[in-house]
Write a protein that holds these residues in place. Structure first.
Motif, PDB file in Angstrom:
ATOM      1  N   SER A   9       0.833  -1.215   0.000  1.00  0.00           N
ATOM      2  CA  SER A   9       0.000   0.000   0.000  1.00  0.00           C
ATOM      3  C   SER A   9       0.861   1.255   0.000  1.00  0.00           C
ATOM      4  O   SER A   9       0.576   2.228  -0.704  1.00  0.00           O
ATOM      5  N   VAL A  10       1.954   1.220   0.796  1.00  0.00           N
ATOM      6  CA  VAL A  10       2.859   2.368   0.831  1.00  0.00           C
ATOM      7  C   VAL A  10       3.512   2.581  -0.529  1.00  0.00           C
ATOM      8  O   VAL A  10       3.663   3.711  -1.006  1.00  0.00           O
ATOM      9  N   ALA A  11       3.889   1.485  -1.179  1.00  0.00           N
ATOM     10  CA  ALA A  11       4.517   1.595  -2.492  1.00  0.00           C
ATOM     11  C   ALA A  11       3.567   2.141  -3.543  1.00  0.00           C
ATOM     12  O   ALA A  11       3.979   2.834  -4.483  1.00  0.00           O
ATOM     13  N   GLN A  12       2.279   1.854  -3.382  1.00  0.00           N
ATOM     14  CA  GLN A  12       1.283   2.319  -4.350  1.00  0.00           C
ATOM     15  C   GLN A  12       0.779   3.729  -4.055  1.00  0.00           C
ATOM     16  O   GLN A  12       0.050   4.302  -4.876  1.00  0.00           O
ATOM     17  N   THR A  13       1.159   4.283  -2.904  1.00  0.00           N
ATOM     18  CA  THR A  13       0.640   5.599  -2.512  1.00  0.00           C
ATOM     19  C   THR A  13       0.953   6.699  -3.522  1.00  0.00           C
ATOM     20  O   THR A  13       0.060   7.472  -3.894  1.00  0.00           O
ATOM     21  N   PRO A  14       2.192   6.839  -4.020  1.00  0.00           N
ATOM     22  CA  PRO A  14       2.447   7.902  -5.017  1.00  0.00           C
ATOM     23  C   PRO A  14       1.572   7.771  -6.252  1.00  0.00           C
ATOM     24  O   PRO A  14       1.064   8.779  -6.763  1.00  0.00           O
ATOM     25  N   HIS A  15       1.395   6.539  -6.734  1.00  0.00           N
ATOM     26  CA  HIS A  15       0.561   6.341  -7.921  1.00  0.00           C
ATOM     27  C   HIS A  15      -0.888   6.716  -7.627  1.00  0.00           C
ATOM     28  O   HIS A  15      -1.554   7.359  -8.454  1.00  0.00           O
ATOM     29  N   ARG A  16      -1.388   6.321  -6.455  1.00  0.00           N
ATOM     30  CA  ARG A  16      -2.777   6.652  -6.114  1.00  0.00           C
ATOM     31  C   ARG A  16      -2.981   8.147  -5.942  1.00  0.00           C
ATOM     32  O   ARG A  16      -3.996   8.697  -6.368  1.00  0.00           O
ATOM     33  N   LEU A  17      -2.001   8.802  -5.306  1.00  0.00           N
ATOM     34  CA  LEU A  17      -2.115  10.251  -5.141  1.00  0.00           C
ATOM     35  C   LEU A  17      -2.095  10.964  -6.485  1.00  0.00           C
ATOM     36  O   LEU A  17      -2.863  11.911  -6.704  1.00  0.00           O
ATOM     37  N   ARG A  18      -1.222  10.504  -7.397  1.00  0.00           N
ATOM     38  CA  ARG A  18      -1.148  11.128  -8.718  1.00  0.00           C
ATOM     39  C   ARG A  18      -2.460  10.919  -9.477  1.00  0.00           C
ATOM     40  O   ARG A  18      -2.975  11.845 -10.110  1.00  0.00           O
ATOM     41  N   ARG A  19      -3.015   9.710  -9.380  1.00  0.00           N
ATOM     42  CA  ARG A  19      -4.279   9.441 -10.069  1.00  0.00           C
ATOM     43  C   ARG A  19      -5.413  10.261  -9.473  1.00  0.00           C
ATOM     44  O   ARG A  19      -6.249  10.809 -10.191  1.00  0.00           O
ATOM     45  N   ARG A  20      -5.419  10.378  -8.141  1.00  0.00           N
ATOM     46  CA  ARG A  20      -6.471  11.156  -7.488  1.00  0.00           C
ATOM     47  C   ARG A  20      -6.324  12.644  -7.801  1.00  0.00           C
ATOM     48  O   ARG A  20      -7.315  13.359  -7.989  1.00  0.00           O
ATOM     49  N   ALA A  21      -5.096  13.127  -7.854  1.00  0.00           N
ATOM     50  CA  ALA A  21      -4.880  14.551  -8.094  1.00  0.00           C
ATOM     51  C   ALA A  21      -5.285  14.970  -9.492  1.00  0.00           C
ATOM     52  O   ALA A  21      -5.752  16.091  -9.714  1.00  0.00           O
ATOM     53  N   LEU A  22      -5.116  14.082 -10.474  1.00  0.00           N
ATOM     54  CA  LEU A  22      -5.366  14.444 -11.862  1.00  0.00           C
ATOM     55  C   LEU A  22      -6.760  14.086 -12.350  1.00  0.00           C
ATOM     56  O   LEU A  22      -7.155  14.490 -13.440  1.00  0.00           O
ATOM     57  N   VAL A  23      -7.523  13.322 -11.568  1.00  0.00           N
ATOM     58  CA  VAL A  23      -8.835  12.896 -12.018  1.00  0.00           C
ATOM     59  C   VAL A  23      -9.775  14.092 -12.106  1.00  0.00           C
ATOM     60  O   VAL A  23      -9.721  15.007 -11.284  1.00  0.00           O
ATOM     61  N   THR A  24     -10.592  14.133 -13.124  1.00  0.00           N
ATOM     62  CA  THR A  24     -11.616  15.171 -13.280  1.00  0.00           C
ATOM     63  C   THR A  24     -12.987  14.507 -13.326  1.00  0.00           C
ATOM     64  O   THR A  24     -13.119  13.328 -13.662  1.00  0.00           O
ATOM     65  N   TRP A  25     -13.994  15.298 -12.983  1.00  0.00           N
ATOM     66  CA  TRP A  25     -15.371  14.805 -12.953  1.00  0.00           C
ATOM     67  C   TRP A  25     -16.180  15.547 -14.000  1.00  0.00           C
ATOM     68  O   TRP A  25     -15.994  16.743 -14.208  1.00  0.00           O
ATOM     69  N   THR A  26     -17.083  14.845 -14.638  1.00  0.00           N
ATOM     70  CA  THR A  26     -17.953  15.478 -15.628  1.00  0.00           C
ATOM     71  C   THR A  26     -19.127  16.135 -14.921  1.00  0.00           C
ATOM     72  O   THR A  26     -19.469  15.770 -13.791  1.00  0.00           O
ATOM     73  N   PRO A  27     -19.769  17.126 -15.553  1.00  0.00           N
ATOM     74  CA  PRO A  27     -20.971  17.704 -14.940  1.00  0.00           C
ATOM     75  C   PRO A  27     -22.041  16.667 -14.625  1.00  0.00           C
ATOM     76  O   PRO A  27     -22.727  16.776 -13.601  1.00  0.00           O
ATOM     77  N   ALA A  28     -22.195  15.652 -15.486  1.00  0.00           N
ATOM     78  CA  ALA A  28     -23.197  14.616 -15.221  1.00  0.00           C
ATOM     79  C   ALA A  28     -22.881  13.851 -13.944  1.00  0.00           C
ATOM     80  O   ALA A  28     -23.777  13.522 -13.158  1.00  0.00           O
ATOM     81  N   GLN A  29     -21.602  13.555 -13.704  1.00  0.00           N
ATOM     82  CA  GLN A  29     -21.225  12.863 -12.478  1.00  0.00           C
ATOM     83  C   GLN A  29     -21.452  13.745 -11.254  1.00  0.00           C
ATOM     84  O   GLN A  29     -21.893  13.264 -10.204  1.00  0.00           O
ATOM     85  N   GLU A  30     -21.141  15.045 -11.363  1.00  0.00           N
ATOM     86  CA  GLU A  30     -21.384  15.956 -10.244  1.00  0.00           C
ATOM     87  C   GLU A  30     -22.868  16.025  -9.904  1.00  0.00           C
ATOM     88  O   GLU A  30     -23.248  16.109  -8.736  1.00  0.00           O
ATOM     89  N   LEU A  31     -23.720  15.989 -10.942  1.00  0.00           N
ATOM     90  CA  LEU A  31     -25.159  16.130 -10.724  1.00  0.00           C
ATOM     91  C   LEU A  31     -25.811  14.849 -10.245  1.00  0.00           C
ATOM     92  O   LEU A  31     -26.941  14.902  -9.720  1.00  0.00           O
ATOM     93  N   ASN A  32     -25.173  13.720 -10.414  1.00  0.00           N
ATOM     94  CA  ASN A  32     -25.808  12.447 -10.069  1.00  0.00           C
ATOM     95  C   ASN A  32     -24.995  11.670  -9.046  1.00  0.00           C
ATOM     96  O   ASN A  32     -25.328  11.644  -7.864  1.00  0.00           O
ATOM     97  N   GLU A  33     -23.906  11.053  -9.498  1.00  0.00           N
ATOM     98  CA  GLU A  33     -23.136  10.168  -8.628  1.00  0.00           C
ATOM     99  C   GLU A  33     -22.626  10.889  -7.385  1.00  0.00           C
ATOM    100  O   GLU A  33     -22.780  10.393  -6.262  1.00  0.00           O
ATOM    101  N   VAL A  34     -22.000  12.049  -7.550  1.00  0.00           N
ATOM    102  CA  VAL A  34     -21.423  12.758  -6.416  1.00  0.00           C
ATOM    103  C   VAL A  34     -22.520  13.336  -5.527  1.00  0.00           C
ATOM    104  O   VAL A  34     -22.452  13.242  -4.296  1.00  0.00           O
ATOM    105  N   ARG A  35     -23.541  13.906  -6.122  1.00  0.00           N
ATOM    106  CA  ARG A  35     -24.607  14.517  -5.336  1.00  0.00           C
ATOM    107  C   ARG A  35     -25.354  13.482  -4.508  1.00  0.00           C
ATOM    108  O   ARG A  35     -25.817  13.774  -3.401  1.00  0.00           O
TER     109      ARG A  35
END
Length: 390
Positions: A9-35
């Motif tokens: 898990s520690v070894a995968q932390t940089p990759h997970r942080l990079r993936r989380r930092a760069l991920v974007t959400w679409t307006p449809a996801q903000e209006l449905n899944e996230v809400r």
């Protein structure tokens, strides 16, 4: 086995942080899944006039009483109204940006949601952290200023007369402001009760505040003279640069127009109400600020305007209305309560959406069923479809 899992898990932390930092959400996801992470959805009970009231109430605080005198005397001269025009145009253009984003992504997150959709989680995280700090610190400062204005209304001249000093705390930070705490608790109770009723309370406070502004404008023109606007250096003795420098200072008085965008989830017709509410409130406030600044400059030559409490001093020195300083204090107190109510309303919405993004504890995103609207079957199905297609 457990140690290997931890190391993996520690070894995968940089990759997970990079993936989380760069991920974007679409307006449809903000209006449905996230809400849908909030459980019940916020009830849509607000109209365009509620947004206008919230925008006006959020902006008409104590800023105009703080900045106008200093800018008129030292920066722009009698042309301070032109500084308000320039600042108002800038705020209006910014409000158009907020309106466009709010119509496209009608969720309660305001600027935080727009950053997440456009630039990703990393920029959204820093934006959300700054927004929360801004609201918390500015609301605390505004609540403390309420005590000062309320004390001046009651004829108390000592700023810390209603505060309790604690010897065990460092000097300068040891004045406990119980009236400010009581105001925060009272407004919190109102906001927890209902958004629509909170909007109604804001309408009432804003109506009284507008009457107070009307009193200052009418009384200022009544007791003033157009000759005070004419100076040896002309209408703008400090030149165009002074007008623009003044615009940068008085822009502080427009802070709060973005609060209406945080109510996007609770509006019946976001596509129509959001542009009208956000831009309309900026135009109304701009007109009031221009008239207020002209009223001050016609009452006194700009060289005689005081930096602190300019309107109170103008009425006391020019018109001989000592009682007017108490009226200014009362009007400013009402304006502070209204602006604080709107700011706390926006702060709660920002915190809710930031919690939906799981950047703060997720339980802060929950909407109580008694004040929200349960999801119907189609909404749940749409949310699951959005999740599976991601």
């Amino acid at each position: 086995m457990a140690l290997r899992d931890v190391l993996l898990s520690v070894a995968q932390t940089p990759h997970r942080l990079r993936r989380r930092a760069l991920v974007t959400w679409t307006p449809a996801q903000e209006l449905n899944e996230v809400r849908d992470r909030s459980g019940a959805r916020m009830a849509r009970r607000l109209e365009w006039y509620d947004l206008v009231g919230l925008g006006v109430g959020g902006m008409l605080g104590a800023g105009v009483f703080v900045t106008t005198g200093r800018v008129a005397r030292d920066t722009a001269g009698p042309a301070v109204f032109a500084s308000y025009v320039v600042a108002g145009v800038s705020a209006l253009l910014s409000s158009f940006c907020y309106a466009e984003f709010a119509v496209r992504v009608p969720v309660a997150g305001g600027a935080f949601s727009y950053l997440r959709v456009t630039f990703g989680e990393f920029v959204g995280f820093f934006g959300g952290a700054n927004i929360l700090m801004e609201y918390v610190l500015s609301n605390a400062a505004v609540a403390r200023s309420f005590t000062d204005y309320l004390a001046s209304t009651c004829g108390v001249t000592e700023p810390n007369a209603w505060r309790v000093e604690v010897e065990a705390i460092a000097k300068g930070y040891n004045a406990l402001d119980f009236p400010a705490v009581a105001l925060i608790l009272l407004l919190t109770a109102c906001l927890c009760y209902s958004t629509k009723e909170s909007s109604t309370l804001n309408m009432v406070l804003t109506a009284f505040h507008l009457l107070f502004f009307a009193f200052i404008i009418v009384a200022g023109f009544w007791n003033g003279s157009a000759r005070n606007m004419v100076t040896p250096g002309g209408l703008a003795p400090y030149g165009v640069r002074g007008v623009l420098d003044g615009a940068a200072v008085v822009y502080f008085s427009y802070i709060g127009y973005d609060s209406a965008s945080t109510m996007a989830e609770e509006i019946r017709d976001p596509a129509r109400a959001l542009p009208v509410g956000i831009a309309g409130s900026v135009l109304i406030v701009s007109a009031l600020y221009c008239l207020m600044s002209v009223a001050l400059c016609v009452m006194l030559p700009y060289t005689e305007i005081t930096e602190s409490a300019p309107f109170s001093s103008a009425f006391r020195d020019k018109a001989g209305w000592r009682w007017a300083s108490n009226v200014v204090g009362a009007g400013a107190s009402i304006g502070i309560v209204a602006s604080l109510l709107v700011a706390m309303l926006g702060q709660a919405r920002y915190l809710c959406v930031i919690a939906r993004a799981r950047l703060v504890p997720a339980w802060l995103a929950k909407v109580h069923p008694s004040t929200g609207t349960p999801m119907n079957g189609s909404a749940r199905h749409q949310s699951r479809s959005s999740l599976s297609c991601r």
